[in-house]
Motif scaffolding. Sequence first.
Motif, PDB file in Angstrom:
ATOM      1  N   ALA A 450      40.395  16.541 -11.217  1.00 16.76           N
ATOM      2  CA  ALA A 450      39.057  17.077 -11.459  1.00 16.76           C
ATOM      3  C   ALA A 450      38.991  17.905 -12.738  1.00 16.76           C
ATOM      4  O   ALA A 450      37.903  18.208 -13.236  1.00 16.76           O
ATOM      5  CB  ALA A 450      38.602  17.927 -10.271  1.00 16.76           C
ATOM      6  N   LEU A 451      40.151  18.273 -13.292  1.00 17.28           N
ATOM      7  CA  LEU A 451      40.165  18.945 -14.590  1.00 17.28           C
ATOM      8  C   LEU A 451      39.664  18.008 -15.683  1.00 17.28           C
ATOM      9  O   LEU A 451      39.204  18.468 -16.737  1.00 17.28           O
ATOM     10  CB  LEU A 451      41.578  19.435 -14.920  1.00 17.28           C
ATOM     11  CG  LEU A 451      42.144  20.522 -13.996  1.00 17.28           C
ATOM     12  CD1 LEU A 451      43.623  20.744 -14.256  1.00 17.28           C
ATOM     13  CD2 LEU A 451      41.362  21.825 -14.160  1.00 17.28           C
ATOM     14  N   TYR A 452      39.778  16.697 -15.459  1.00 13.48           N
ATOM     15  CA  TYR A 452      39.269  15.678 -16.385  1.00 13.48           C
ATOM     16  C   TYR A 452      38.445  14.678 -15.581  1.00 13.48           C
ATOM     17  O   TYR A 452      38.870  13.544 -15.357  1.00 13.48           O
ATOM     18  CB  TYR A 452      40.417  14.978 -17.108  1.00 13.48           C
ATOM     19  CG  TYR A 452      41.050  15.826 -18.180  1.00 13.48           C
ATOM     20  CD1 TYR A 452      40.454  15.943 -19.430  1.00 13.48           C
ATOM     21  CD2 TYR A 452      42.228  16.524 -17.946  1.00 13.48           C
ATOM     22  CE1 TYR A 452      41.023  16.723 -20.421  1.00 13.48           C
ATOM     23  CE2 TYR A 452      42.802  17.310 -18.929  1.00 13.48           C
ATOM     24  CZ  TYR A 452      42.194  17.401 -20.170  1.00 13.48           C
ATOM     25  OH  TYR A 452      42.750  18.184 -21.147  1.00 13.48           O
ATOM     26  N   PRO A 453      37.250  15.062 -15.147  1.00 15.05           N
ATOM     27  CA  PRO A 453      36.482  14.193 -14.257  1.00 15.05           C
ATOM     28  C   PRO A 453      35.807  13.030 -14.982  1.00 15.05           C
ATOM     29  O   PRO A 453      35.445  13.124 -16.158  1.00 15.05           O
ATOM     30  CB  PRO A 453      35.416  15.153 -13.695  1.00 15.05           C
ATOM     31  CG  PRO A 453      35.215  16.154 -14.798  1.00 15.05           C
ATOM     32  CD  PRO A 453      36.573  16.339 -15.415  1.00 15.05           C
ATOM     33  N   SER A 454      35.655  11.927 -14.259  1.00 16.96           N
ATOM     34  CA  SER A 454      34.836  10.789 -14.698  1.00 16.96           C
ATOM     35  C   SER A 454      35.233  10.254 -16.074  1.00 16.96           C
ATOM     36  O   SER A 454      34.378   9.869 -16.877  1.00 16.96           O
ATOM     37  CB  SER A 454      33.354  11.192 -14.716  1.00 16.96           C
ATOM     38  OG  SER A 454      32.960  11.707 -13.462  1.00 16.96           O
ATOM     39  N   ARG A 455      36.509  10.222 -16.353  1.00 16.84           N
ATOM     40  CA  ARG A 455      36.944   9.696 -17.643  1.00 16.84           C
ATOM     41  C   ARG A 455      36.925   8.172 -17.629  1.00 16.84           C
ATOM     42  O   ARG A 455      37.337   7.541 -16.653  1.00 16.84           O
ATOM     43  CB  ARG A 455      38.345  10.198 -17.997  1.00 16.84           C
ATOM     44  CG  ARG A 455      38.428  11.700 -18.281  1.00 16.84           C
ATOM     45  CD  ARG A 455      37.369  12.121 -19.289  1.00 16.84           C
ATOM     46  NE  ARG A 455      37.591  13.438 -19.853  1.00 16.84           N
ATOM     47  CZ  ARG A 455      36.940  14.539 -19.494  1.00 16.84           C
ATOM     48  NH1 ARG A 455      36.028  14.472 -18.529  1.00 16.84           N
ATOM     49  NH2 ARG A 455      37.177  15.692 -20.078  1.00 16.84           N
ATOM     50  N   ALA A 456      36.436   7.576 -18.742  1.00 16.84           N
ATOM     51  CA  ALA A 456      36.339   6.120 -18.842  1.00 16.84           C
ATOM     52  C   ALA A 456      36.548   5.717 -20.294  1.00 16.84           C
ATOM     53  O   ALA A 456      36.250   6.479 -21.220  1.00 16.84           O
ATOM     54  CB  ALA A 456      34.973   5.633 -18.352  1.00 16.84           C
ATOM     55  N   TRP A 457      37.061   4.508 -20.487  1.00 16.36           N
ATOM     56  CA  TRP A 457      37.283   3.998 -21.847  1.00 16.36           C
ATOM     57  C   TRP A 457      35.948   3.682 -22.507  1.00 16.36           C
ATOM     58  O   TRP A 457      35.093   3.000 -21.935  1.00 16.36           O
ATOM     59  CB  TRP A 457      38.140   2.745 -21.824  1.00 16.36           C
ATOM     60  CG  TRP A 457      39.569   2.991 -21.474  1.00 16.36           C
ATOM     61  CD1 TRP A 457      40.212   2.643 -20.327  1.00 16.36           C
ATOM     62  CD2 TRP A 457      40.538   3.638 -22.304  1.00 16.36           C
ATOM     63  NE1 TRP A 457      41.528   3.038 -20.371  1.00 16.36           N
ATOM     64  CE2 TRP A 457      41.759   3.642 -21.573  1.00 16.36           C
ATOM     65  CE3 TRP A 457      40.518   4.209 -23.571  1.00 16.36           C
ATOM     66  CZ2 TRP A 457      42.923   4.204 -22.087  1.00 16.36           C
ATOM     67  CZ3 TRP A 457      41.681   4.771 -24.076  1.00 16.36           C
ATOM     68  CH2 TRP A 457      42.871   4.776 -23.340  1.00 16.36           C
ATOM     69  N   ALA A 458      35.753   4.165 -23.728  1.00 20.51           N
ATOM     70  CA  ALA A 458      34.564   3.822 -24.502  1.00 20.51           C
ATOM     71  C   ALA A 458      34.715   2.396 -25.028  1.00 20.51           C
ATOM     72  O   ALA A 458      35.800   1.991 -25.458  1.00 20.51           O
ATOM     73  CB  ALA A 458      34.393   4.796 -25.672  1.00 20.51           C
ATOM     74  N   PRO A 459      33.657   1.600 -25.001  1.00 25.01           N
ATOM     75  CA  PRO A 459      33.733   0.227 -25.522  1.00 25.01           C
ATOM     76  C   PRO A 459      34.129   0.202 -26.997  1.00 25.01           C
ATOM     77  O   PRO A 459      33.749   1.081 -27.776  1.00 25.01           O
ATOM     78  CB  PRO A 459      32.310  -0.305 -25.312  1.00 25.01           C
ATOM     79  CG  PRO A 459      31.717   0.553 -24.245  1.00 25.01           C
ATOM     80  CD  PRO A 459      32.334   1.909 -24.428  1.00 25.01           C
ATOM     81  N   ILE A 460      34.915  -0.814 -27.354  1.00 27.87           N
ATOM     82  CA  ILE A 460      35.318  -1.034 -28.739  1.00 27.87           C
ATOM     83  C   ILE A 460      34.429  -2.125 -29.338  1.00 27.87           C
ATOM     84  O   ILE A 460      34.273  -3.192 -28.741  1.00 27.87           O
ATOM     85  CB  ILE A 460      36.797  -1.461 -28.824  1.00 27.87           C
ATOM     86  CG1 ILE A 460      37.706  -0.359 -28.273  1.00 27.87           C
ATOM     87  CG2 ILE A 460      37.194  -1.800 -30.254  1.00 27.87           C
ATOM     88  CD1 ILE A 460      39.151  -0.771 -28.139  1.00 27.87           C
ATOM     89  N   ASP A 461      33.841  -1.872 -30.492  1.00 26.38           N
ATOM     90  CA  ASP A 461      32.980  -2.876 -31.129  1.00 26.38           C
ATOM     91  C   ASP A 461      33.772  -4.141 -31.420  1.00 26.38           C
ATOM     92  O   ASP A 461      34.804  -4.106 -32.094  1.00 26.38           O
ATOM     93  CB  ASP A 461      32.414  -2.344 -32.447  1.00 26.38           C
ATOM     94  CG  ASP A 461      31.377  -1.251 -32.225  1.00 26.38           C
ATOM     95  OD1 ASP A 461      30.838  -1.197 -31.111  1.00 26.38           O
ATOM     96  OD2 ASP A 461      31.127  -0.471 -33.154  1.00 26.38           O
ATOM     97  N   GLU A 462      33.294  -5.265 -30.922  1.00 27.96           N
ATOM     98  CA  GLU A 462      33.989  -6.528 -31.160  1.00 27.96           C
ATOM     99  C   GLU A 462      33.859  -6.973 -32.602  1.00 27.96           C
ATOM    100  O   GLU A 462      34.645  -7.772 -33.095  1.00 27.96           O
ATOM    101  CB  GLU A 462      33.448  -7.602 -30.232  1.00 27.96           C
ATOM    102  CG  GLU A 462      33.859  -7.400 -28.776  1.00 27.96           C
ATOM    103  CD  GLU A 462      35.360  -7.394 -28.589  1.00 27.96           C
ATOM    104  OE1 GLU A 462      36.064  -8.139 -29.285  1.00 27.96           O
ATOM    105  OE2 GLU A 462      35.843  -6.642 -27.731  1.00 27.96           O
ATOM    106  N   GLY A 463      32.842  -6.491 -33.311  1.00 22.53           N
ATOM    107  CA  GLY A 463      32.667  -6.907 -34.698  1.00 22.53           C
ATOM    108  C   GLY A 463      33.395  -6.034 -35.686  1.00 22.53           C
ATOM    109  O   GLY A 463      33.179  -6.132 -36.887  1.00 22.53           O
ATOM    110  N   ALA A 464      34.296  -5.144 -35.187  1.00 22.82           N
ATOM    111  CA  ALA A 464      34.932  -4.174 -36.062  1.00 22.82           C
ATOM    112  C   ALA A 464      35.848  -4.792 -37.094  1.00 22.82           C
ATOM    113  O   ALA A 464      36.190  -4.172 -38.081  1.00 22.82           O
ATOM    114  CB  ALA A 464      35.710  -3.145 -35.237  1.00 22.82           C
ATOM    115  N   SER A 465      36.281  -6.039 -36.884  1.00 22.19           N
ATOM    116  CA  SER A 465      37.202  -6.644 -37.847  1.00 22.19           C
ATOM    117  C   SER A 465      36.479  -7.497 -38.870  1.00 22.19           C
ATOM    118  O   SER A 465      37.093  -8.068 -39.762  1.00 22.19           O
ATOM    119  CB  SER A 465      38.223  -7.513 -37.101  1.00 22.19           C
ATOM    120  OG  SER A 465      37.573  -8.551 -36.405  1.00 22.19           O
ATOM    121  N   ASP A 466      35.152  -7.636 -38.743  1.00 23.58           N
ATOM    122  CA  ASP A 466      34.430  -8.506 -39.658  1.00 23.58           C
ATOM    123  C   ASP A 466      34.314  -7.888 -41.052  1.00 23.58           C
ATOM    124  O   ASP A 466      34.250  -6.686 -41.183  1.00 23.58           O
ATOM    125  CB  ASP A 466      33.009  -8.756 -39.114  1.00 23.58           C
ATOM    126  CG  ASP A 466      33.063  -9.530 -37.792  1.00 23.58           C
ATOM    127  OD1 ASP A 466      34.113 -10.153 -37.547  1.00 23.58           O
ATOM    128  OD2 ASP A 466      32.070  -9.487 -37.047  1.00 23.58           O
TER     129      ASP A 466
END
Length: 466
Positions: A450-466
Amino acid sequence: MATSTTTPARPPLQHDLPEGTVEWVEATAGGTVTRLYRHVARREAWVVDIERPDGGVVEGFLRIERDARPDNPWSLRKETEIVRALGPTPVPVPQVYGWDDQRSCALFERVRGRADLDKVEDTGQQRAVYEHFIDVAAALHTLDIDALALPPMPRPTTPEECALGELDLLLDEWRMFLATYHDPLLTYGVQWLRRHVPPSVERVSLVQGDTGPVNFLFEGREVTAVIDWEWGHLGDPLEDLGNICVREFWNPSGGLRGLFDRYARASGVPADPAAVRYYRVQQQVRGMIPIHAVTVNAHPREPVAWYLAYRYVGDRATCEALAEAMGIVVARPEVPDDDGGDDVVARAAQYALEHDIAPHLDDPLARSRAADVGVLVACTERRRRLGPALAAVERDELGQLLGRTPASVEDGFVALDAAIADDRLDEASVVRYLTRRAYRDEWLWAPACALYPSRAWAPIDEGASD
């Protein structure tokens, strides 16, 4: 009337710093220490003010490395030399006032600003700071490393060396611990990293190795200093983008949308999403090994409650990062019923801490430690009450995976660890089990997590390599 230049008498100070440290700080800054207190942080640091004879005040930040080893690849001395080397560059860092070999301590400038980008309520300011930080990261990665006065560091020449160099250093550092410690997630994570090295590297750069929110200071809409260079090294710049993902996970600061596209434009380095996901796993595995070690062999000086949060939220994050990189979807498992219990001893201890002790503590570190004790009491109670039911679930699932039900969860982990090392199991089945186990552990250790609640990975832009 002439102005006196007599050095003021030092006020009484309370600390447990090695003998002579305060005197070294005064000699380095040219004055008298008038304020000194322990900073609440994972690694030992002290806030210090030094008043000079002319009335000016040096605002310092004292870092110390107790029991320093000359062979430590992540030493405070190396970190200090990296910061000193970056001083003349466009990368904002604190000024280094001095380094003391005898006590392994460094006196840095205490830079204006705050580190809690995740606490900024103005989303426009938050985004502006994040974008400036991304520009700083791009500037860092395009520096000419041959023109920097960096400390000696290995210089990788292949994608494998970029991806695995720091991992191998860490495995060597913790080899005694890993020789007797069996955790299938760590075994599989290391195996996965060796199998899935990115095929190419755009350039070799100086990378911070642990970069993103909390590890830089900001004021207004700008970054004032990049801090914490403990894991700085030479490698693939996309490693730092994976690190930013990890920091955003732990300290959500508005998400990553568009940031890696911005980085690619500023640096000229394509931000390949697959490579970023690889380094996201790499950072997690590298971080979890020492965290597991601390939770197993913690010194009472350590903030154990926080390390428990790092471990069980971190295990779950590692599993989710692995699953996403492999295109595997894992549903959250059911957990045993919890009637809430009523442990009168635990309840009494927590009440005393919350109502009778914490309100009367003036020292920030003492207040933090009192809160930690409350978390540890709650974890102990919950583990006693719910641990056996969860162990039965683990034994059942381990039996399905291994083909036989182990006598204990510990025996099952040893068997699973060996099966992973020998490559005897289907990878997808292993990832699914490890992820379900991580979800259950996070639930069991809920007071710490609970010291770090509701942590989730932020989406990575799929177009970042273009």
